[in-house]
Design a protein around this motif. Structure first.
Motif, mmCIF file in Angstrom:
data_model
loop_
_atom_site.group_PDB
_atom_site.id
_atom_site.type_symbol
_atom_site.label_atom_id
_atom_site.label_comp_id
_atom_site.label_asym_id
_atom_site.label_seq_id
_atom_site.Cartn_x
_atom_site.Cartn_y
_atom_site.Cartn_z
ATOM 1 N N GLN A 112 0.823 -1.203 0.000
ATOM 2 C CA GLN A 112 0.000 0.000 0.000
ATOM 3 C C GLN A 112 0.858 1.254 0.000
ATOM 4 N N TYR A 124 1.030 3.914 -3.026
ATOM 5 C CA TYR A 124 0.689 5.294 -2.706
ATOM 6 C C TYR A 124 1.799 6.228 -3.166
ATOM 7 N N SER A 165 -7.416 8.429 13.151
ATOM 8 C CA SER A 165 -8.637 8.264 12.352
ATOM 9 C C SER A 165 -8.789 9.366 11.310
ATOM 10 N N THR A 193 -6.422 10.561 9.187
ATOM 11 C CA THR A 193 -5.577 10.427 8.001
ATOM 12 C C THR A 193 -5.470 8.958 7.632
ATOM 13 N N SER A 194 -4.899 8.688 6.483
ATOM 14 C CA SER A 194 -4.597 7.318 6.074
ATOM 15 C C SER A 194 -3.210 7.297 5.462
ATOM 16 N N VAL A 195 -2.574 6.156 5.493
ATOM 17 C CA VAL A 195 -1.230 5.906 4.974
ATOM 18 C C VAL A 195 -0.169 6.561 5.862
ATOM 19 N N VAL A 249 -0.278 4.281 8.684
ATOM 20 C CA VAL A 249 -1.601 4.494 9.256
ATOM 21 C C VAL A 249 -2.613 3.697 8.442
ATOM 22 N N ASN A 250 -3.354 2.784 9.109
ATOM 23 C CA ASN A 250 -4.207 1.858 8.376
ATOM 24 C C ASN A 250 -5.341 1.348 9.250
ATOM 25 N N THR A 251 -6.280 0.657 8.614
ATOM 26 C CA THR A 251 -7.381 -0.002 9.317
ATOM 27 C C THR A 251 -7.362 -1.511 9.100
ATOM 28 N N GLY A 306 -8.480 3.142 12.745
ATOM 29 C CA GLY A 306 -7.180 3.651 12.364
ATOM 30 C C GLY A 306 -6.139 3.473 13.447
ATOM 31 N N ARG A 361 -13.984 -0.083 8.954
ATOM 32 C CA ARG A 361 -14.701 0.399 7.781
ATOM 33 C C ARG A 361 -15.938 -0.459 7.546
#
Length: 628
Positions: free
Chosen positions: A38, A42, A69, A71-73, A87-89, A99, A257
């Protein structure tokens, strides 16, 4: 006579034991990932994204809070100095809120910190806070040790990732601006298969930390060779007037999610869906979502609403008010997002996308007590592409069948309508030992018992695709093949090696997954999903899908190599320039080849992309090389 009888019995027992050993030696295995795909994808689509964050002269006030929660990556650049953690779920199990920041042995670009040895270990990811003002508040009041300033956070080992070895650790350090030194304040070691978040509480007990440039950081120590030895960090909170025996956080949060709203798949071709006589039977009547109350003493009444948008977030096509639910202290509440009555508007698009918006509101939100608002809503993307898929697009491990020549694996797909199969997309998880030269056969069966192979394509090898979705596409160029009903799509693995098929641990479709290592087919014993996607449709739909080109007019050997490689061309008069690029796309070595040999003795061990260009610049060949 008795001795002879005992001897025969002993031989039989040995034979049985050997049979059992061989039987279990041929088994399914999951291996941890070398790369964080990922992050690599990205970065491939966001050039410079992995660059280190800029520092700031401004200090942050307390309370400092981040549950990852928002942000992502990568972590929030307004709170953190660096971007090494992921940073992930996908990796955590039952986090306090949706997150987490995952620590492992891969850097901010998703590549291993150290490729020199499979046993390399040391310091890996670092997460450093921006400077925080612990000198005094906005009213000019100085902070004192009696103000009870504490740093709290939650930590989980492993989760859905790789277990942490006994000698590995996660540590916390405080920064002393005056002495320019870091001091270790806490550490935790591995060695257990822990999948539970523990709350850690660290007090500020020395006046040297009461400064306007206070910082803290987390560092994990473990394997530096990829996505290994996972630690998951959540809900970091630095606050004043903290009661150490109070475990409450006044926050209600989503944990995960939303799943796909399709009953069996994460994607099906849009025209298959719209042409199906009973579309509503393909949609889950209810999606259950999980809200967690981080307050251990107080229940809250929460209002849940859900909406679906088609094409964009401005085109709402469905709304549902789930009503109020009491979320009990320290517990999860499952509420039902009822999709009854949802009927996606049809159109002539070849593909379609929907967005699911789930929101909660409560008597805490807006009152100043709800710690974080970003975990009160989630948006989930639902795609209809030209393929069938069970997976969520993210691999947590690599799947292999060990010690078996010509092992087979397959995934059952129940097609909504008859259609022409154009290709099969497969995700291969790149590991320390490269499998790009291992041959396999793409295979399609109409039945496994009895076994009925209806198509196969030989002489294929794994491709590691750092593209928008990371799947390698293998076309079916032969005569038109129309499939219908239930089919089994997979591979026949020529060698007794680890091919490391991408394995999604978050989506369990094991009832559709099969393997054959002994001559008989068995349902997999592992919970998860093979990352295999059959592609259907007419030539218009298929036009956007391209298979990696393998140009055989130039050959590079030996591969793997360590000191030199030979370049052989079908045109003996060509003179080449050769360039070697590392996994981050950086040019490492460039040479002019006039004797058919390139000196690679200066290259470190690892995986390289090789670009070979003819002297007249008219021909370019792309190859892969492993340096060992």
């Amino acid at each position: 006579m008795i001795t002879k009888f005992i001897h025969h019995i002993s031989l039989i027992i040995i034979m049985i034991m050997c049979f059992i050993y061989n039987l279990f030696a041929q088994q399914e295995v999951l291996r941890p990932l070398k790369y964080n795909h990922q992050l690599r994808l990205y970065n491939a689509n966001n050039i410079g994204a992995s660059a280190k964050m800029q520092t700031t002269a401004d200090t942050l006030p307390i309370p400092f809070v981040d549950d990852f929660s928002g942000t992502s990556v990568y972590p929030d650049s307004t709170k953190w100095m660096d971007k090494n953690v992921f940073v992930n779920t996908d990796f955590p199990i039952n986090p306090p809120s949706i997150g987490v920041a995952t620590f492992d042995g891969s850097n901010s670009s998703g590549n291993a910190y150290d490729n020199n040895s499979a046993s390399s270990a040391g310091a890996c990811d670092t997460l450093t806070s921006k400077p925080i003002n612990l000198h005094g508040d906005a009213q000019g009041n100085l902070y004192l040790l009696s103000d009870s300033i504490w740093l709290t956070f939650f930590v989980e080992r492993k989760g859905r990732g790789n277990s942490v070895d006994a000698g590995d650790s996660l540590i916390l350090e405080f920064y002393d601006k005056d002495s320019l030194t870091w001091t270790q304040m806490w550490s935790e070691y591995g060695g257990t298969q822990d999948t539970v978040f523990s709350k850690i509480k660290i007090p500020v007990t020395d006046t040297k930390w009461l400064d306007d440039g206070f910082q803290f950081r987390f560092i994990n120590y473990g394997a530096t060779t990829g996505s290994l030895d996972h630690w998951h960090l959540d809900y970091v909170l630095l606050q004043r007037n903290f009661t150490p025996y109070d475990n409450n956080i006044n926050d209600i949060a989503y944990r995960y999610r939303s799943p796909s709203f399709l009953i069996n798949y994460t994607s099906v071709p849009w025209n298959h869906f719209t042409s199906y006589p009973n579309q509503s039977s393909l949609i889950k009547p209810i999606i259950y979502l999980e809200a967690y109350n981080n307050n251990t003493t107080t229940a809250y009444n929460v209002q849940f609403t859900d909406a679906i948008f088609q094409g964009s977030m401005s085109n709402q096509v469905f709304f549902h008010n789930s009503g109020s639910n009491n979320v009990n202290p320290g517990q999860d509440t499952l509420y039902a997002d009822t999709l009854t009555g949802f009927s996606p508007p049809n159109n002539t698009n070849n593909e379609e996308v929907f967005y699911l918006l789930n929101k909660m509101s409560n008597n805490v939100t807006g009152s100043g007590l709800d710690e974080i608002r970003t975990n009160d809503s989630i948006v989930t993307k639902q795609v209809f592409r030209s393929y069938y898929s069970y997976d969520d697009g993210t691999a947590e491990a690599g799947y292999s069948i060990t010690n078996t020549v010509n092992a087979k694996l397959a995934m059952r797909f129940d097609l909504l309508q008859a259609d022409t199969i154009r290709a099969v997309q497969i995700f291969f998880a790149q590991q320390y030992d490269n499998s790009s030269a291992y041959p396999f056969r793409l295979a399609i069966w109409s039945s496994l018992t009895p076994e009925n192979l209806i198509y196969q394509r030989a002489s294929l090898t794994p491709d590691y695709m750092d593209t928008i979705n990371g799947f390698a596409t293998y076309t079916i160029p032969d005569s038109i093949l129309i499939l219908s009903g239930s089919v089994y799509i997979g591979m026949i693995l020529n060698l007794a090696n680890d091919y490391d098929l991408g394995f999604d641990a978050n989506t369990n479709t094991s009832s559709h997954m099969y393997y054959n290592s002994t001559g008989s087919w068995f349902q997999t014993s592992l919970k998860g999903t093979f990352m295999i996607r059959p592609v259907f449709g007419d030539s218009t739909i298929f036009a956007g899908i391209s298979e990696p080109k393998k140009n055989n007019s130039v050959m590079l050997y030996p591969n793997p190599s360590h000191d030199k490689v030979n370049i052989v061309s079908s045109n003996e008069n060509e003179i080449f320039n050769i360039e070697f690029f590392d996994c981050m796309g950086r040019l490492i070595l460039k040479q002019k080849i006039d004797n058919g040999t390139a000196d690679i003795s200066t290259l470190q061990k690892g995986f390289y992309t090789v670009r070979i260009t003819s002297n007249d610049q008219q021909k370019v060949y792309i190859k892969k090389l492993v340096v060992n």
